[in-house]
Design a protein around this motif. Structure first.
Motif, PDB file in Angstrom:
ATOM      1  N   PHE A  33       0.826  -1.222   0.000  1.00  0.00           N
ATOM      2  CA  PHE A  33       0.000   0.000   0.000  1.00  0.00           C
ATOM      3  C   PHE A  33       0.857   1.268   0.000  1.00  0.00           C
ATOM      4  O   PHE A  33       0.496   2.259  -0.613  1.00  0.00           O
ATOM      5  CB  PHE A  33      -0.920   0.012   1.233  1.00  0.00           C
ATOM      6  CG  PHE A  33      -2.098  -0.915   1.106  1.00  0.00           C
ATOM      7  CD1 PHE A  33      -3.215  -0.529   0.357  1.00  0.00           C
ATOM      8  CD2 PHE A  33      -2.107  -2.147   1.721  1.00  0.00           C
ATOM      9  CE1 PHE A  33      -4.310  -1.383   0.233  1.00  0.00           C
ATOM     10  CE2 PHE A  33      -3.195  -3.004   1.595  1.00  0.00           C
ATOM     11  CZ  PHE A  33      -4.297  -2.619   0.854  1.00  0.00           C
ATOM     12  N   LYS A  34       2.012   1.187   0.681  1.00  0.00           N
ATOM     13  CA  LYS A  34       2.864   2.380   0.795  1.00  0.00           C
ATOM     14  C   LYS A  34       3.355   2.814  -0.596  1.00  0.00           C
ATOM     15  O   LYS A  34       3.251   3.991  -0.973  1.00  0.00           O
ATOM     16  CB  LYS A  34       4.060   2.044   1.713  1.00  0.00           C
ATOM     17  CG  LYS A  34       4.755   3.262   2.257  1.00  0.00           C
ATOM     18  CD  LYS A  34       5.885   2.857   3.204  1.00  0.00           C
ATOM     19  CE  LYS A  34       6.923   3.972   3.249  1.00  0.00           C
ATOM     20  NZ  LYS A  34       8.183   3.507   3.859  1.00  0.00           N
TER      21      LYS A  34
ATOM     22  N   SER B 158       0.670   6.565  -6.841  1.00  0.00           N
ATOM     23  CA  SER B 158      -0.568   7.281  -7.187  1.00  0.00           C
ATOM     24  C   SER B 158      -0.333   8.781  -7.135  1.00  0.00           C
ATOM     25  O   SER B 158      -0.830   9.534  -7.976  1.00  0.00           O
ATOM     26  CB  SER B 158      -1.688   6.901  -6.214  1.00  0.00           C
ATOM     27  OG  SER B 158      -1.915   5.515  -6.262  1.00  0.00           O
ATOM     28  N   LYS B 159       0.470   9.214  -6.162  1.00  0.00           N
ATOM     29  CA  LYS B 159       0.772  10.641  -6.038  1.00  0.00           C
ATOM     30  C   LYS B 159       1.631  11.108  -7.219  1.00  0.00           C
ATOM     31  O   LYS B 159       1.346  12.128  -7.849  1.00  0.00           O
ATOM     32  CB  LYS B 159       1.493  10.888  -4.708  1.00  0.00           C
ATOM     33  CG  LYS B 159       1.388  12.322  -4.244  1.00  0.00           C
ATOM     34  CD  LYS B 159       2.046  12.530  -2.887  1.00  0.00           C
ATOM     35  CE  LYS B 159       2.258  14.015  -2.674  1.00  0.00           C
ATOM     36  NZ  LYS B 159       3.325  14.272  -1.700  1.00  0.00           N
ATOM     37  N   LYS B 160       2.660  10.327  -7.540  1.00  0.00           N
ATOM     38  CA  LYS B 160       3.558  10.697  -8.648  1.00  0.00           C
ATOM     39  C   LYS B 160       2.796  10.769  -9.968  1.00  0.00           C
ATOM     40  O   LYS B 160       3.001  11.663 -10.777  1.00  0.00           O
ATOM     41  CB  LYS B 160       4.692   9.668  -8.774  1.00  0.00           C
ATOM     42  CG  LYS B 160       5.881   9.957  -7.852  1.00  0.00           C
ATOM     43  CD  LYS B 160       7.062   9.068  -8.229  1.00  0.00           C
ATOM     44  CE  LYS B 160       8.242   9.269  -7.291  1.00  0.00           C
ATOM     45  NZ  LYS B 160       9.031  10.470  -7.580  1.00  0.00           N
ATOM     46  N   PHE B 161       1.902   9.799 -10.190  1.00  0.00           N
ATOM     47  CA  PHE B 161       1.148   9.748 -11.447  1.00  0.00           C
ATOM     48  C   PHE B 161      -0.084  10.656 -11.402  1.00  0.00           C
ATOM     49  O   PHE B 161      -0.793  10.774 -12.387  1.00  0.00           O
ATOM     50  CB  PHE B 161       0.693   8.315 -11.742  1.00  0.00           C
ATOM     51  CG  PHE B 161       1.713   7.430 -12.386  1.00  0.00           C
ATOM     52  CD1 PHE B 161       2.009   7.557 -13.732  1.00  0.00           C
ATOM     53  CD2 PHE B 161       2.384   6.457 -11.658  1.00  0.00           C
ATOM     54  CE1 PHE B 161       2.932   6.726 -14.346  1.00  0.00           C
ATOM     55  CE2 PHE B 161       3.319   5.617 -12.253  1.00  0.00           C
ATOM     56  CZ  PHE B 161       3.596   5.757 -13.600  1.00  0.00           C
TER      57      PHE B 161
ATOM     58  N   SER C 211      -9.951   8.070  -5.198  1.00  0.00           N
ATOM     59  CA  SER C 211     -11.400   8.048  -4.969  1.00  0.00           C
ATOM     60  C   SER C 211     -12.207   7.946  -6.260  1.00  0.00           C
ATOM     61  O   SER C 211     -13.435   7.860  -6.221  1.00  0.00           O
ATOM     62  CB  SER C 211     -11.824   9.307  -4.212  1.00  0.00           C
ATOM     63  OG  SER C 211     -11.100   9.399  -3.014  1.00  0.00           O
ATOM     64  N   LEU C 212     -11.519   7.973  -7.407  1.00  0.00           N
ATOM     65  CA  LEU C 212     -12.257   7.874  -8.672  1.00  0.00           C
ATOM     66  C   LEU C 212     -12.615   6.422  -8.966  1.00  0.00           C
ATOM     67  O   LEU C 212     -11.885   5.496  -8.605  1.00  0.00           O
ATOM     68  CB  LEU C 212     -11.418   8.429  -9.823  1.00  0.00           C
ATOM     69  CG  LEU C 212     -11.364   9.949  -9.960  1.00  0.00           C
ATOM     70  CD1 LEU C 212     -10.497  10.330 -11.162  1.00  0.00           C
ATOM     71  CD2 LEU C 212     -12.773  10.535 -10.123  1.00  0.00           C
ATOM     72  N   LYS C 213     -13.789   6.257  -9.614  1.00  0.00           N
ATOM     73  CA  LYS C 213     -14.185   4.909 -10.026  1.00  0.00           C
ATOM     74  C   LYS C 213     -13.411   4.502 -11.277  1.00  0.00           C
ATOM     75  O   LYS C 213     -13.154   5.331 -12.159  1.00  0.00           O
ATOM     76  CB  LYS C 213     -15.687   4.889 -10.318  1.00  0.00           C
ATOM     77  CG  LYS C 213     -16.509   5.002  -9.056  1.00  0.00           C
ATOM     78  CD  LYS C 213     -17.989   4.944  -9.341  1.00  0.00           C
ATOM     79  CE  LYS C 213     -18.745   5.000  -8.016  1.00  0.00           C
ATOM     80  NZ  LYS C 213     -20.158   5.306  -8.216  1.00  0.00           N
ATOM     81  N   PHE C 214     -13.062   3.215 -11.353  1.00  0.00           N
ATOM     82  CA  PHE C 214     -12.271   2.703 -12.482  1.00  0.00           C
ATOM     83  C   PHE C 214     -12.918   3.061 -13.814  1.00  0.00           C
ATOM     84  O   PHE C 214     -12.253   3.469 -14.753  1.00  0.00           O
ATOM     85  CB  PHE C 214     -12.099   1.186 -12.345  1.00  0.00           C
ATOM     86  CG  PHE C 214     -11.130   0.593 -13.320  1.00  0.00           C
ATOM     87  CD1 PHE C 214      -9.769   0.793 -13.174  1.00  0.00           C
ATOM     88  CD2 PHE C 214     -11.579  -0.155 -14.404  1.00  0.00           C
ATOM     89  CE1 PHE C 214      -8.860   0.251 -14.076  1.00  0.00           C
ATOM     90  CE2 PHE C 214     -10.680  -0.696 -15.315  1.00  0.00           C
ATOM     91  CZ  PHE C 214      -9.317  -0.489 -15.149  1.00  0.00           C
ATOM     92  N   GLY C 215     -14.240   2.933 -13.889  1.00  0.00           N
ATOM     93  CA  GLY C 215     -14.959   3.223 -15.131  1.00  0.00           C
ATOM     94  C   GLY C 215     -14.922   4.684 -15.533  1.00  0.00           C
ATOM     95  O   GLY C 215     -15.201   5.017 -16.691  1.00  0.00           O
TER      96      GLY C 215
ATOM     97  N   LYS D  37      -3.567  -0.043 -13.401  1.00  0.00           N
ATOM     98  CA  LYS D  37      -3.157  -1.442 -13.523  1.00  0.00           C
ATOM     99  C   LYS D  37      -1.646  -1.600 -13.303  1.00  0.00           C
ATOM    100  O   LYS D  37      -1.192  -2.584 -12.729  1.00  0.00           O
ATOM    101  CB  LYS D  37      -3.575  -1.994 -14.891  1.00  0.00           C
ATOM    102  CG  LYS D  37      -5.102  -2.072 -15.052  1.00  0.00           C
ATOM    103  CD  LYS D  37      -5.521  -2.876 -16.271  1.00  0.00           C
ATOM    104  CE  LYS D  37      -5.412  -2.068 -17.552  1.00  0.00           C
ATOM    105  NZ  LYS D  37      -5.936  -2.823 -18.713  1.00  0.00           N
ATOM    106  N   ILE D  38      -0.866  -0.605 -13.769  1.00  0.00           N
ATOM    107  CA  ILE D  38       0.587  -0.630 -13.545  1.00  0.00           C
ATOM    108  C   ILE D  38       0.883  -0.610 -12.045  1.00  0.00           C
ATOM    109  O   ILE D  38       1.708  -1.379 -11.543  1.00  0.00           O
ATOM    110  CB  ILE D  38       1.263   0.588 -14.231  1.00  0.00           C
ATOM    111  CG1 ILE D  38       1.317   0.398 -15.752  1.00  0.00           C
ATOM    112  CG2 ILE D  38       2.668   0.821 -13.676  1.00  0.00           C
ATOM    113  CD1 ILE D  38       1.754   1.639 -16.513  1.00  0.00           C
ATOM    114  N   ILE D  39       0.187   0.259 -11.324  1.00  0.00           N
ATOM    115  CA  ILE D  39       0.441   0.380  -9.878  1.00  0.00           C
ATOM    116  C   ILE D  39       0.109  -0.938  -9.177  1.00  0.00           C
ATOM    117  O   ILE D  39       0.878  -1.424  -8.347  1.00  0.00           O
ATOM    118  CB  ILE D  39      -0.355   1.570  -9.286  1.00  0.00           C
ATOM    119  CG1 ILE D  39       0.187   2.884  -9.875  1.00  0.00           C
ATOM    120  CG2 ILE D  39      -0.263   1.587  -7.763  1.00  0.00           C
ATOM    121  CD1 ILE D  39      -0.576   4.127  -9.464  1.00  0.00           C
TER     122      ILE D  39
END
Lengths: 287, 287
Positions: free
Chosen positions: A108-109, A115-118, A123-127, A138-140
């Protein structure tokens, strides 16, 4: 140490032999480029290695154990490809949690840092994500799931230069902290080549090249000069491609050469991996 | 000679200012790179230039004539983008014929040559082509339609290295036989950079860079050495990015510099266009 072994693998779709008697070994803790043009069977091979499809004949083993119906073996692999396996209504954060429930020990860390770098909103939905951000999500997941074998099928498709750069940096980062096997297919050969330990090049369902990047690069040359000089110098060498520009000819060579050029007015340069693979994929075609 | 002129253009979608007061000129018979990250407004600008959408404010002119509702002007432009405008039941050959009926003077000879090089079967229906071959079909139409302005929005997306190589060769070929204006967006910046005369770089809906590639490259440097030396050498220069690797620092500079490095133990190298644009797009962000 060989970990994954592919034995006499054949795959037939619609009467077409997509993969022809493939034998391959993947060492532990190395980064492999699984390269080739569109349609040569790379994605099929990755789907077979994770048993998303079953082979026509042959088998795949991990540490000597056949992967077929072998949950312990399959749990050690993660495949990222163009399929979206997540429900569009799941939030990114929930996808991380779900992966943790399935595989355990999700990082998770690192996922939060990436997620911050990218700039990916958890909180956004995948769709609701753009195509590029779905890939990033998916990369993360692929970088944070605790498996020994990470298979990435075209992980940079549609990513802009900035996001690709972040992807390459993240790969180096996660590999240096936790060395494991990565098998990566990409059409951006020159970009990915800097990260690879080994190159496997497939053409028409067959393995054409399978070696360490050092050895491949040590044998890859572009020889430029007058056509006569270049022809003469390369007469006993393995010429895999030619290009003419005005009075100058460039012959592409995949061979061991010594640099004794005294009697020839030629220039010997390194050929990059992308040019090498383009040449190899065109051998036998006219023009 | 300025041909296309964009005047005070603004575009607002969902209360978001996607393009902010854009002023641009495109010269005749030059190859432009319209570059920037995903979502910065490149595709919107191309759609506006071909009047597939209408601007919130501002206007676009060709040779001084506003393009709005101007069929003569619009007939001189062709836009390739991810939209598939052809019926899936049309054969490739029929698409060529249809384009000839709409624009006249379609270059059938070059279209046939390219189809052969790319291995595109003229008798296949558009809907039966793979994603890559749909793009190839559209590329061939774009190169063979007799317009003065060819706009290509991500023409190499999903193409493998071999097909991208054929695309770049075909572009050089058609441009040298019939020089006209090409405006190309691509995320493969280093590959496309070799073909460009001018670079327009958009970030957050604004033009950040707009110059000839020669001038841009003349001012793009990577300075490497100890952090102190690099900091000292670049203290009056426009530093746009930094990278540390162990004890070495690399500062990326977009500025005019002289090569007087005598009192510093540093290495000055050229920075490529992709690195430059990554740096420019990250200015103001932390890390």
């Amino acid at each position: 140490m060989t970990e994954i072994k592919i034995n006499d693998l054949n795959q037939v779709f619609n009467h077409q032999n997509v993969l022809k008697n493939i034998n391959l070994e993947f060492k532990n803790k190395a980064i492999y480029g699984l390269l080739g043009n569109n349609g040569v069977g790379k994605s099929t091979l990755m789907n077979l290695m994770t048993e998303r499809i079953l082979p026509t004949s042959g088998y795949i083993s991990i540490n000597g154990h056949n992967i077929h119906n072998n949950d312990v073996a399959l749990q050690q692999m993660y495949l990222l490809n163009e399929d979206d396996m997540y429900s569009p209504s799941l939030k990114v954060r929930q996808i991380f949690n779900l992966t943790n429930e399935i595989y355990g020990n999700f990082n998770f860390k690192f996922a939060k840092l990436l997620s911050k770098k990218f700039d990916l909103n958890l909180s956004l939905k995948f769709g609701k994500l753009s195509t590029g951000y779905r890939t990033i999500c998916k990369i993360i997941v692929a970088f944070c799931v605790p498996v020994k074998y990470v298979l990435l099928d075209e992980p940079t498709l549609g990513l802009d230069a900035n996001h690709r750069n972040l992807f390459y940096e993240a790969l180096i980062n996660t590999y240096s902290h936790n060395p494991r096997t990565f098998i990566i297919s990409s059409h951006l050969i020159n970009e990915i080549s800097k990260l690879l330990n080994y190159v496997i090049f497939i053409n028409n369902g067959k393995i054409i090249l399978n070696n360490s990047i050092e050895i491949i690069m040590k044998n890859s040359f572009a020889i430029t000069g007058s056509k006569d000089d270049v022809k003469q110098y390369t007469r006993n060498l393995n010429v895999i491609g030619k290009r003419n520009l005005g009075k100058l000819s460039t012959f592409y060579v995949y061979d061991h050469i010594n640099n004794q050029t005294k009697s020839f007015n030629i220039k010997i340069e390194k050929m990059n991996l992308q040019r090498l693979l383009i040449c190899l994929s065109n051998i036998g075609k006219e023009g």
